[in-house]
Design an enzyme around this catalytic site. Structure first.
Site, PDB file in Angstrom:
ATOM      1  N   ASP A 256       0.861  -1.179   0.000  1.00 12.11           N
ATOM      2  CA  ASP A 256       0.000   0.000   0.000  1.00 12.11           C
ATOM      3  C   ASP A 256       0.900   1.232   0.000  1.00 12.11           C
ATOM      4  OD1 ASP A 256      -0.920  -0.341   3.551  1.00 12.11           O
ATOM      5  OD2 ASP A 256       0.972   0.124   2.565  1.00 12.11           O
TER       6      ASP A 256
ATOM      7  N   GLY B  12      -0.219   5.914   3.074  1.00 11.62           N
ATOM      8  CA  GLY B  12      -1.038   7.069   3.425  1.00 11.62           C
ATOM      9  C   GLY B  12      -2.190   6.747   4.351  1.00 11.62           C
ATOM     10  N   PHE B  13      -2.838   5.635   4.090  1.00 11.11           N
ATOM     11  CA  PHE B  13      -3.991   5.236   4.900  1.00 11.11           C
ATOM     12  C   PHE B  13      -3.586   5.009   6.349  1.00 11.11           C
ATOM     13  CE2 PHE B  13      -8.274   3.774   5.179  1.00 11.11           C
ATOM     14  CZ  PHE B  13      -8.300   2.710   6.049  1.00 11.11           C
TER      15      PHE B  13
ATOM     16  N   ASP C 240      -7.738  -7.467  -0.106  1.00  9.75           N
ATOM     17  CA  ASP C 240      -6.862  -7.677   1.051  1.00  9.75           C
ATOM     18  C   ASP C 240      -7.642  -7.332   2.300  1.00  9.75           C
ATOM     19  OD1 ASP C 240      -6.390  -4.519   0.948  1.00  9.75           O
ATOM     20  OD2 ASP C 240      -5.617  -5.308   2.879  1.00  9.75           O
TER      21      ASP C 240
HETATM   22  N1  LIG Z   1     -10.188   0.578   3.248  1.00  8.45           N
HETATM   23  C1  LIG Z   1      -9.020   1.091   2.762  1.00  8.45           C
HETATM   24  C2  LIG Z   1      -7.832   0.453   3.044  1.00  8.45           C
HETATM   25  C3  LIG Z   1      -6.646   0.950   2.567  1.00  8.45           C
HETATM   26  N2  LIG Z   1      -5.474   0.291   2.873  1.00  8.45           N
HETATM   27  C4  LIG Z   1      -6.618   2.104   1.773  1.00  8.45           C
HETATM   28  C5  LIG Z   1      -5.409   2.685   1.247  1.00  8.45           C
HETATM   29  O1  LIG Z   1      -4.281   2.185   1.467  1.00  8.45           O
HETATM   30  N3  LIG Z   1      -5.460   3.789   0.485  1.00  8.45           N
HETATM   31  N4  LIG Z   1      -6.622   4.397   0.186  1.00  8.45           N
HETATM   32  C6  LIG Z   1      -7.786   3.914   0.662  1.00  8.45           C
HETATM   33  O2  LIG Z   1      -8.828   4.517   0.355  1.00  8.45           O
HETATM   34  C7  LIG Z   1      -7.819   2.738   1.476  1.00  8.45           C
HETATM   35  C8  LIG Z   1      -9.025   2.239   1.964  1.00  8.45           C
END
Ligand SMILES: Nc1cc(N)c2c(=O)[nH][nH]c(=O)c2c1
Length: 381
Positions: free
Chosen positions: A97, A100-101, A275
């Site tokens: 990923d 940022g999240f 995931d």
């Molecule tokens: N439920 C979610 C899990 C996530 N790991 C992410 C993400 O990494 N980025 N952006 C996202 O909108 C996002 C939503």
């Protein structure tokens, strides 16, 4: 992995059955059969599992968390030690990923700007800046096969103006992420960068985000901003308006999803990759996923039940241990409880994914979906 030119990343759409899709992703570390569930390997490990166990259950790809790895042991150290595949002895595909999240959900003293997000580590308070460029640099140092743009995911419910502002920032960051990815030679290494569709729970903004992102050159496209606490029907409604306007011949990845039911219903709406920490986290908390629904091994009703979770299963954790024993391990907080239940849960998730792939190939996905939901509803007798 050497930097020499690799086979290009590719996706083949092999069969459709309604909106459900059966495909194959080719990465520098092997083929990913879709629809695919990607076990979460947060800090370079799928918790309580050996890598070979995860592979033997049928996982073609796992997820690594950029936020955690950039802090400990750092991307630079992982690179010095040969990259994430070598570091964790996982020679198959890895998706990361953007970080940022988790910056928004875990870090302290966060400050968002056009440049990126400055924050302090939740471990030691050290200062960091996560920009689109730094996120791609970290994912490149890790050697990730499938990388994510930095985006802004906002909590729901939110005003339309807030959702639109976050969507537009994410689109600007998508462009910067792509520029950095190409500067680092990602395409030539056979790596992929996915853009992330945002737009909250607003159908018009979802469509706009997907259309504008689809005009940009990404190897795949994620659906972000969901699985953030909204009702399932809202998530599914957003998929119904979003996937029809996403590129057909590129993979679609629904981030952070989900329960077995979420996955089944999202495959039916055109999603290819998933995931979620659900199976691994639930395993550490005494909860088992089975063909006939969930079994909470904390419950005293299992204290003298000699049956295994499912005597017909291939997985030893599911077939060779009594519920009474699993209940005991959970009650006395033995480490083997987390190991066996994580093993069981990932085995069930991969069993479900294999069933989904087989059903799409056979053109019987709708029957499979109904039968699976009936089995879940039957409950654990
Ligand atoms: N439920 C979610 C899990 C996530 N790991 C992410 C993400 O990494 N980025 N952006 C996202 O909108 C996002 C939503």
């Amino acid at each position: 992995m050497s930097d020499q030119a690799q086979k290009p990343f590719s996706f083949k759409l092999l069969k459709t059955d309604g909106a459900a899709r059966r495909g194959e992703i080719t990465t520098p570390h092997g083929v990913v059969r879709t629809p695919a569930f990607m076990p979460v390997g947060t800090q370079a490990t799928v918790k309580a599992m050996y890598p070979q166990q995860v592979r033997d259950l049928g996982a073609d790809v796992i997820l690594g968390n950029t936020y955690h790895l950039m802090l400990r042991p750092t991307a630079e150290r992982v690179a010095k030690l040969g990259g994430l595949h070598h570091f964790m002895n996982w020679p198959h595909a890895i998706l990361t990923d953007s970080g940022g999240f988790q910056v928004m959900s875990l870090a302290q003293l966060r400050k968002m700007s056009e440049e990126g997000v400055s924050f302090r580590s939740h471990h030691d308070g050290s200062k960091h800046m996560m920009s689109p460029e730094r996120s791609i640099e970290i994912q490149g140092l890790l050697g990730s096969d499938i990388q994510m743009q930095l985006d802004q995911c906002i909590a729901l419910p939110a005003e339309r103006s807030e959702i639109e502002e976050a969507m537009n920032l994410s689109l600007r960051w998508a462009d910067r992420s792509r520029t950095q990815f190409e500067k680092m030679g990602g395409p030539g290494k056979g790596q992929a960068l996915y853009g992330i569709v945002q737009g909250g729970d607003n159908p018009e903004l979802r469509v706009e985000s997907a259309q504008r992102l689809g005009e940009m050159p990404f190897e795949g496209y994620s659906v972000g901003g969901l699985a953030v606490g909204e009702p399932q029907e809202v998530m599914l409604r957003m998929l119904e308006v979003t996937t029809p306007v996403m590129p057909v011949h590129k993979p679609r990845y629904l981030m952070g999803v989900g329960t077995p039911e979420d996955i089944l219903e999202s495959v039916a709406r055109g999603i290819d990759q998933f995931d979620c920490v659900m199976p691994t986290r639930a395993g550490r908390h005494g909860l088992a996923y089975t063909r006939f629904g969930k079994v909470n091994l904390k419950n005293a009703r299992h204290a003298e039940d000699p049956r295994p979770l499912d005597e017909e299963a291939d997985c030893p954790a599911t077939r060779d241990y009594s519920r009474a024993y699993l209940h005991h391990l959970v009650r006395v907080n033995e480490g083997l409880a987390a190991m066996l239940l994580t093993w069981n849960n990932l085995a069930y998730y991969q069993f479900l994914m294999q069933g989904i792939r087989d059903a799409i190939e056979a053109g019987t996905f709708e029957d499979f979906r109904q039968k699976t939901k009936e089995d879940w509803a039957r409950g654990d007798l």
